[in-house]
Design a protein around this motif. Structure first.
Motif, PDB file in Angstrom:
ATOM      1  N   VAL A  17       6.608  -2.745   2.131  1.00 49.25           N
ATOM      2  CA  VAL A  17       6.212  -2.634   3.529  1.00 49.25           C
ATOM      3  C   VAL A  17       6.681  -1.279   4.060  1.00 49.25           C
ATOM      4  N   GLU A  18       5.744  -0.547   4.671  1.00 45.12           N
ATOM      5  CA  GLU A  18       6.076   0.748   5.245  1.00 45.12           C
ATOM      6  C   GLU A  18       5.656   0.761   6.710  1.00 45.12           C
ATOM      7  N   ASP A  19       6.266   1.611   7.484  1.00 49.12           N
ATOM      8  CA  ASP A  19       6.043   1.665   8.929  1.00 49.12           C
ATOM      9  C   ASP A  19       4.938   2.680   9.243  1.00 49.12           C
ATOM     10  N   PHE A  20       3.690   2.202   9.209  1.00 45.02           N
ATOM     11  CA  PHE A  20       2.542   3.073   9.463  1.00 45.02           C
ATOM     12  C   PHE A  20       2.256   3.196  10.954  1.00 45.02           C
ATOM     13  N   ILE A  21       1.694   4.335  11.335  1.00 48.74           N
ATOM     14  CA  ILE A  21       1.271   4.569  12.716  1.00 48.74           C
ATOM     15  C   ILE A  21      -0.093   3.907  12.901  1.00 48.74           C
ATOM     16  N   SER A  22      -0.192   3.040  13.887  1.00 48.39           N
ATOM     17  CA  SER A  22      -1.470   2.380  14.178  1.00 48.39           C
ATOM     18  C   SER A  22      -2.540   3.426  14.468  1.00 48.39           C
ATOM     19  N   ASP A  23      -3.743   3.156  14.032  1.00 47.52           N
ATOM     20  CA  ASP A  23      -4.903   4.026  14.271  1.00 47.52           C
ATOM     21  C   ASP A  23      -4.781   5.416  13.656  1.00 47.52           C
ATOM     22  N   VAL A  65      -3.267   7.032   5.526  1.00 50.86           N
ATOM     23  CA  VAL A  65      -2.602   6.608   6.753  1.00 50.86           C
ATOM     24  C   VAL A  65      -1.272   7.358   6.845  1.00 50.86           C
ATOM     25  N   GLU A  66      -0.782   7.523   8.058  1.00 53.34           N
ATOM     26  CA  GLU A  66       0.467   8.255   8.259  1.00 53.34           C
ATOM     27  C   GLU A  66       1.592   7.297   8.618  1.00 53.34           C
ATOM     28  N   ARG A  67       2.746   7.498   7.956  1.00 58.12           N
ATOM     29  CA  ARG A  67       3.946   6.726   8.306  1.00 58.12           C
ATOM     30  C   ARG A  67       4.593   7.349   9.538  1.00 58.12           C
ATOM     31  N   ARG A  68       5.468   6.605  10.148  1.00 56.01           N
ATOM     32  CA  ARG A  68       6.161   7.093  11.351  1.00 56.01           C
ATOM     33  C   ARG A  68       7.002   8.341  11.073  1.00 56.01           C
ATOM     34  N   ASP A  69       7.435   8.518   9.832  1.00 55.28           N
ATOM     35  CA  ASP A  69       8.232   9.705   9.499  1.00 55.28           C
ATOM     36  C   ASP A  69       7.366  10.908   9.125  1.00 55.28           C
ATOM     37  N   GLY A  70       6.026  10.778   9.278  1.00 50.60           N
ATOM     38  CA  GLY A  70       5.113  11.888   9.033  1.00 50.60           C
ATOM     39  C   GLY A  70       4.539  11.952   7.623  1.00 50.60           C
ATOM     40  N   VAL A  71       5.024  11.127   6.715  1.00 53.38           N
ATOM     41  CA  VAL A  71       4.513  11.109   5.342  1.00 53.38           C
ATOM     42  C   VAL A  71       3.140  10.447   5.328  1.00 53.38           C
ATOM     43  N   LYS A  72       2.199  11.071   4.620  1.00 53.20           N
ATOM     44  CA  LYS A  72       0.853  10.501   4.496  1.00 53.20           C
ATOM     45  C   LYS A  72       0.781   9.702   3.200  1.00 53.20           C
ATOM     46  N   ARG A  73       0.125   8.548   3.269  1.00 56.20           N
ATOM     47  CA  ARG A  73      -0.021   7.666   2.118  1.00 56.20           C
ATOM     48  C   ARG A  73      -1.492   7.342   1.884  1.00 56.20           C
TER      49      ARG A  73
END
Length: 101
Positions: A17-23, A65-73
């Protein structure tokens, strides 16, 4: 998987589970190794460029998608058969094919 499909077919999938930015999900298309974005002015993420180099296919989609820490997955790679134009106009999609012809 067993709860929804009745059996586990072909193995087990483990997810973190990772903390992705919605939208923040964006779709890119790759044609003959070239990556295209819905907006031609947007910079293509490095992770998508790397993906395009490693996958030997003439056409596919890459969803990022982008995580809250700015990393793209990369969250999905598809063969384009069921990819819709999320975030794309039909004009832009046609334009990328004209670039390749």
């Amino acid at each position: 998987m067993q709860k929804f499909s009745g059996t586990i077919e072909g193995g087990v999938c483990v997810r973190r589970v990772e903390d992705f930015i919605s939208d923040s999900e964006r779709r890119y298309f790759v044609i003959n190794g070239r990556v295209f974005a819905a907006n031609s002015e947007k910079k293509i993420p490095t992770i998508v460029e790397e993906c395009a180099k490693r996958i030997n296919s003439k056409f596919f989609s890459v969803d990022v998608v982008e995580r809250r820490d700015g990393v793209k997955r990369i969250v999905e790679i598809g063969d384009g058969q069921v990819s819709d134009l999320v975030g794309w106009t039909t004009e832009r999609f046609a334009e990328i094919w004209l670039d390749e012809c």
